[in-house]
Scaffold this active site. Sequence first.
Site, PDB file in Angstrom:
ATOM      1  CD  GLU A 194      62.975  67.135  72.372  1.00  0.00           C
ATOM      2  OE1 GLU A 194      62.255  67.956  72.917  1.00  0.00           O
ATOM      3  OE2 GLU A 194      64.181  67.060  72.567  1.00  0.00           O
ATOM      4  CG  HIS A 252      61.885  64.110  75.244  1.00  0.00           C
ATOM      5  ND1 HIS A 252      62.930  63.489  75.900  1.00  0.00           N
ATOM      6  CD2 HIS A 252      62.045  65.429  75.460  1.00  0.00           C
ATOM      7  CE1 HIS A 252      63.670  64.411  76.506  1.00  0.00           C
ATOM      8  NE2 HIS A 252      63.161  65.594  76.249  1.00  0.00           N
ATOM      9  CG  HIS A 283      58.045  61.004  82.125  1.00  0.00           C
ATOM     10  ND1 HIS A 283      58.124  61.879  81.066  1.00  0.00           N
ATOM     11  CD2 HIS A 283      56.832  61.215  82.700  1.00  0.00           C
ATOM     12  CE1 HIS A 283      57.018  62.595  81.002  1.00  0.00           C
ATOM     13  NE2 HIS A 283      56.214  62.208  81.975  1.00  0.00           N
ATOM     14  CG  LEU A 284      62.404  54.238  84.007  1.00  0.00           C
ATOM     15  CD1 LEU A 284      63.601  54.977  84.599  1.00  0.00           C
ATOM     16  CD2 LEU A 284      61.893  53.186  84.990  1.00  0.00           C
ATOM     17  CB  ALA A 285      60.328  54.619  78.227  1.00  0.00           C
ATOM     18  CG  ASP A 286      63.603  60.305  77.141  1.00  0.00           C
ATOM     19  OD1 ASP A 286      63.974  60.060  75.984  1.00  0.00           O
ATOM     20  OD2 ASP A 286      63.917  61.340  77.751  1.00  0.00           O
ATOM     21  CD  GLN A 287      65.644  60.474  82.202  1.00  0.00           C
ATOM     22  OE1 GLN A 287      66.716  60.611  82.733  1.00  0.00           O
ATOM     23  NE2 GLN A 287      65.126  61.393  81.411  1.00  0.00           N
ATOM     24  CD  GLN A 289      68.706  63.387  80.797  1.00  0.00           C
ATOM     25  OE1 GLN A 289      68.875  64.281  79.984  1.00  0.00           O
ATOM     26  NE2 GLN A 289      67.517  62.843  81.030  1.00  0.00           N
TER      27      GLN A 289
END
Length: 345
Positions: free
Chosen positions: A12, A313, A288-292, A102
Amino acid sequence: MSYLTIDGSQGEGGGQVLRTALTLSILTQQNIELINIRAGRKKVGLLRQHLTCVLAAQEICGAITEGVELGSTRILFSPGQVKSGDYHYAIGTAGSTVLVCQTILPVLALAKENSTITFEGGTHNGMSPSLSFLEQSFLPVLKSMGVNCVVNTTKLGFYPAGGGKWQINIEPTQKLSPIHLSEAGSHFAQSSENCSLTVLVSLLPDAIGQREIATAKNILNWPDAVSQVQKVVTPGPGNSFQLSIKSKTHCSVFEMVGELGVSAERVAKRAAGRVNKFIHAQAAVEEHLADQLLLPIALAGSGSFTTTQLSLHTKTNIDVIKQVLGIEIQVEQINDVLWKVYLEK
């Protein structure tokens, strides 16, 4: 001195490559050279929030750096030993304070002593995880992995005015515990007790929030779900519409930030559409939590979750983790709408 070269234009081509690389550089004590930083964006190089990420990473470990300035597309970063303590970072714009957090949170979560960090800047800008998401969704999962964090908010900051201020206290652990999330969020969404609608409004009419809530309740058939319009004080006007589904481990938060010229009904429809996609997939973790969760799982050495289709992402984050740590987080497509992400010992 040798450096691991990481290409910021991969995937990305945004700031996630920078943040993940900095975090892992410190934790592995690996010197890195980041090139083509944010090459996939209209404004390439380090913007204010990305510069703050690098400066924060530099300070907490006494790193030796080169090329760290606004607009830079190449930096060298040689980490030193991590120092717990009290830190304060002000972006100076409405840039995301959560993304700065983060970058250094995983490092300080594995440090020897407690740390307290104060952030100033944006908290809800619609282009990155918000402070609400951090508190309600990510930090509860991190707590189940062994790290206890407490957030104290002085004031919020919407885009474009910014001006938010908040603090996080981090109680570290020696090692993160693996986590496995597989229970479908749709199971919890069946009960109105687990579903809620929250609107944060500042310098705008309450009616905007009430229209958002009414529209989403109708689309999702959540007539009995708890809802509230919460007035907040910020330097500039703002509207954050949040739909939440509470599970045993965390809240799945679906947030849309209002924009000038976009109706309250349109904001609500977009948020509700994301919820319906999540429920239909019978996933445990929204995108979004999957990415985090990728980085904590990698640091724990194993873990798994189910989610909806992976964003570019997220895929980019997996690639950077593989390059620096030499481990490969696996992705398995279960059906047309559901994926499993896992790392085995």
